[in-house]
Design an enzyme around this catalytic site. Structure first.
Site, mmCIF file in Angstrom:
data_model
loop_
_atom_site.group_PDB
_atom_site.id
_atom_site.type_symbol
_atom_site.label_atom_id
_atom_site.label_comp_id
_atom_site.label_asym_id
_atom_site.label_seq_id
_atom_site.Cartn_x
_atom_site.Cartn_y
_atom_site.Cartn_z
ATOM 1 N N ILE A 16 10.652 7.937 -1.290
ATOM 2 C CA ILE A 16 11.425 6.751 -1.899
ATOM 3 C C ILE A 16 10.475 6.310 -2.914
ATOM 4 O O ILE A 16 10.801 5.268 -3.906
ATOM 5 C CB ILE A 16 11.488 5.475 -0.942
ATOM 6 C CG1 ILE A 16 10.179 5.121 -0.293
ATOM 7 C CG2 ILE A 16 12.736 5.686 0.323
ATOM 8 C CD1 ILE A 16 10.144 3.712 0.538
ATOM 9 N N GLY A 17 9.282 6.846 -3.380
ATOM 10 C CA GLY A 17 8.523 6.489 -4.604
ATOM 11 C C GLY A 17 7.302 7.288 -4.660
ATOM 12 O O GLY A 17 6.677 8.156 -3.595
ATOM 13 N N GLY A 19 2.993 6.549 -6.080
ATOM 14 C CA GLY A 19 2.067 5.833 -6.593
ATOM 15 C C GLY A 19 1.020 6.397 -7.310
ATOM 16 O O GLY A 19 1.139 7.829 -7.518
ATOM 17 N N GLY A 20 -0.098 5.771 -7.776
ATOM 18 C CA GLY A 20 -1.428 6.641 -8.255
ATOM 19 C C GLY A 20 -1.856 7.673 -7.449
ATOM 20 O O GLY A 20 -2.272 8.903 -8.033
ATOM 21 N N GLY A 22 -0.713 8.567 -4.087
ATOM 22 C CA GLY A 22 0.100 9.065 -2.890
ATOM 23 C C GLY A 22 1.727 8.984 -2.903
ATOM 24 O O GLY A 22 2.030 8.312 -4.009
ATOM 25 N N ASP A 133 -3.735 -2.769 -12.145
ATOM 26 C CA ASP A 133 -2.476 -2.208 -12.513
ATOM 27 C C ASP A 133 -1.243 -2.996 -12.409
ATOM 28 O O ASP A 133 -0.060 -2.345 -12.035
ATOM 29 C CB ASP A 133 -2.733 -0.764 -11.757
ATOM 30 C CG ASP A 133 -1.546 0.277 -12.681
ATOM 31 O OD1 ASP A 133 -1.340 0.014 -13.773
ATOM 32 O OD2 ASP A 133 -0.994 1.403 -11.828
#
Length: 649
Positions: A16-17, A19-20, A22, A133
């Site tokens: 579903i997405g 990150g920096g 993971g 961030d």
């Protein structure tokens, strides 16, 4: 990878997405029979010890924060040597998707988001956590009952006050954060604080209102220069009908100097809300009283002033409702409150007022027999008090007096803003001397002990010849935006700019060690920014530094008759620092034998041989300050003997 089970407990369903560090999956918790979000470290990061520690730090940081506007952590662990974090599963969309779809939000819609983001940042700041961030992609708009709930995501590059960063920002010229939303201090490789997150929040709101970023450039290097140097387009020039008050709001929210920004998320929200409330009209008075006829009585007593729009009344029947009204009306001038009320009494409410409204002043009401509580209220900061039954004449005099006091507070605040502008174009030392002692005393001269620093941008004249005048000045300012903050942070006073050099004076306790620490920090920050901005940037010119210490003559020079004066320092120390900077090579901090002798226990200093400080003059031995001596740094990284710097080499 779907259908894989992590830690024999969490079954992965769909990605579903990202990150920096993971990949984020929707997963199913087999033990508690519920869907969750599970972040698994990517293979390229698993082998990095620093990345693994940062991943664990993200879990620890979020776990500390019990706030409805920050995503919640359920679990953390390592499965087959791969770290993972288990979080609550959210339904909705992130702010990036919404802004792409809608492009712009109305000011009230932006305020609704701003309030919730600010609450999350407040909780993080209170726990000593800096996000680093913050951007629309990390602001999630979760569907909840009865409406949306903002959740802050991805604390993967979080900075905390309880654990050091294993890969300090700028250690290898690496950009930590998303460049378009980075603050000037992040660009300069300074370890950021909560004010950096507030800058990023201001960039988000600017984009939400205007549909564009305040600073935009074709490449990262040019973008970093723009963030540190350039003004931004006033929002009212981009969106027809947008209130000019937003221009003034962003002038402060996006101030290059962190000290000039809003000091807290709460104050930033209050200022934004005040703009939406538009220009000030009648004096606003909040009446807080649980008596059923309180509102009717005030309207009867002051019906003429209400009709003339001299007064505007707002009513609440307890302290909790009153706090809500203060948030809705941040421009309230006067609060008149009873002491004894249900839900939240007047004394408790009084203690909460400064959090919400820094300018409003509170008048307490109570019966004569309640003098003990009134005395307590006055000790807590109440402006005045009234005794029941209230007499109209007494009430009117008290309200008018309080309104005048608040108006004076607002004028003083504006005066402080004007002084900040004055400091941009005049010697800070002169401004402070005039404020403290008056103009006539400020003209007096005195001999003082000081350290003088000259920092010169190396061979900038050839660069200026190759550029248009405006572009050349912009590139020079880009260097000074990195150089000046550290000098000021260490207590230096920028005396003047001499072409492509800046002269700074340090006085008071430990002036030599503070000056040396600032020079070392400036050199490190300039090197880090040069690595980030890349070849061809103005930062690659390098800087040359000269420093000298001793007695100087401090005073005003110029023509008083023609109104042209400059407050400065004069003497051999100033000349020596200037000559040393001229003889310095890029990256050197040149000092003479006297400074080396005074600083040798605090800094590592090496002899660089004989240099000629003046054309035709005999060469003399000079020395380069290499670094702060490890012997004076404690285990936790804080230097001893009163030396403190935001960056070291």
């Amino acid at each position: 990878m779907s259908n894989r089970t992590i830690a024999r407990k969490y079954t992965l369903r769909r990605e579903i997405g990202r990150g920096g560090m993971g990949v984020i999956w929707e997963a199913f918790d087999q033990a508690l029979r519920r869907p969750v979000a599970l972040k698994v470290m990517t293979p390229e990061h698993v082998t990095s010890d620093a990345a693994r520690r940062r991943f664990e730090r993200e879990a620890m940081a979020i776990a500390r924060l019990r706030n409805e506007h920050i995503i919640q952590i359920h679990d953390y662990g390592i499965d087959e040597d791969c770290p993972y974090i288990v979080m609550e599963l959210l339904e909705g969309e992130d702010l990036e998707d919404r802004l792409v779809r809608e492009r712009r939000l109305s000011p009230p819609a932006a305020l609704a988001l701003l309030r919730q983001i600010a609450l999350g940042l407040q909780a993080a700041s209170a726990a000593g956590i800096v996000h680093r961030d913050l951007k629309p992609a990390n602001v999630f708009l979760a569907r909840k009952e009865p409406g949306e709930c903002v959740k802050l995501l991805d604390f993967g590059v979080v900075c905390t006050d309880f654990e050091s960063d294993d890969d300090p920002q700028g250690s290898a010229g690496k950009v930590i954060g998303t460049p378009s939303y980075m603050s000037p201090e992040q660009v300069r490789a300074v370890v950021p604080n909560h004010l950096s997150d507030l800058w990023s929040l201001a960039v988000i709101i600017y984009r939400a209102l205007t549909g564009r970023l305040p600073f935009a450039a074709s490449g990262v290097g040019e973008l970093l220069i723009s963030i540190c140097t350039d003004p931004f387009p006033p929002p009212s020039s981009l969106v027809p009908g947008l209130l000019p008050g937003f221009d003034r709001f962003f002038e402060r929210a996006l101030a290059k100097d962190p000290a000039q920004r809003f000091p807290s998320a709460r104050e930033l929200v209050a200022a934004f809300a005040a703009v939406i409330e538009a220009s000030r009209g009648p004096a606003k008075i909040l009446i807080v009283d649980d008596e059923p006829d309180a509102a009717l009585m005030m309207k009867m007593l002051f019906r003429q002033k209400i009709r003339d729009r001299t007064y505007e009344f707002i009513f609440a029947d307890n302290g909790e409702v009153a706090l809500h009204e203060l948030r809705r009306h941040p421009d309230i001038d006067v609060i008149v409150t009873d002491i004894n009320m249900p839900v939240m009494d007047g004394l408790t409410f009084l203690g909460r007022v400064p959090e919400v409204s820094p300018f409003a002043r509170t008048v307490m009401m109570s019966a004569y027999g309640d003098m003990r509580n009134i005395r307590s209220a006055m000790n807590q900061g109440a402006f005045d008090f009234l005794l029941k039954p209230i007499q109209r004449a007494d009430l009117e005099v008290t309200i008018d007096k309080t309104i005048k006091h608040v108006a004076e507070l607002r004028r003083n605040a504006r005066s402080d803003e004007e002084n900040k502008i004055l400091r941009q174009f005049a010697s800070a030392a002169l401004v402070e001397r005039i404020r403290e002692m008056g103009a006539s005393i400020a003209l007096a001269s005195e001999a003082v002990m000081a350290t003088v620093v000259f920092i010169d941008v190396f061979q900038f004249t050839p660069v200026a010849r190759e550029r248009l005048p405006g572009e050349a000045m912009r590139l020079l300012r880009a260097n000074f935006e990195v150089i000046v903050p550290e000098l000021v942070a260490q207590g230096g006073v920028v005396d003047k700019f001499l072409g492509d050099a800046v002269m700074t004076v340090f006085q008071g306790p430990d002036h030599l060690s503070r000056a040396l620490g600032a020079c070392v920090a400036v050199r490190a920050q300039m090197a880090a920014v040069a690595r980030r901005a890349g070849e061809g940037s103005p930062y690659t010119q390098g800087i040359c530094i000269g420093l000298s210490t001793g007695q100087v003559l401090s005073g005003s020079v110029g023509s008083q008759a023609y109104g042209r004066l400059d407050y400065t320092v004069l003497g051999e120390v100033v000349n020596a620092a200037s000559h040393l900077a001229r003889a310095s090579r890029p990256g050197e901090i040149l000092v003479d034998a006297a400074v080396r002798e005074a600083a040798q226990q605090l800094f590592d200093v090496e002899e660089v041989g004989a240099r000629s400080l003046l054309p035709g003059a005999a060469p003399v031995s000079v020395f380069n300050v290499v670094r702060r001596s490890p012997a004076v740094v404690l285990a936790d990284g804080e230097p001893t003997v009163g030396i403190k710097s935001t960056s070291t080499m």
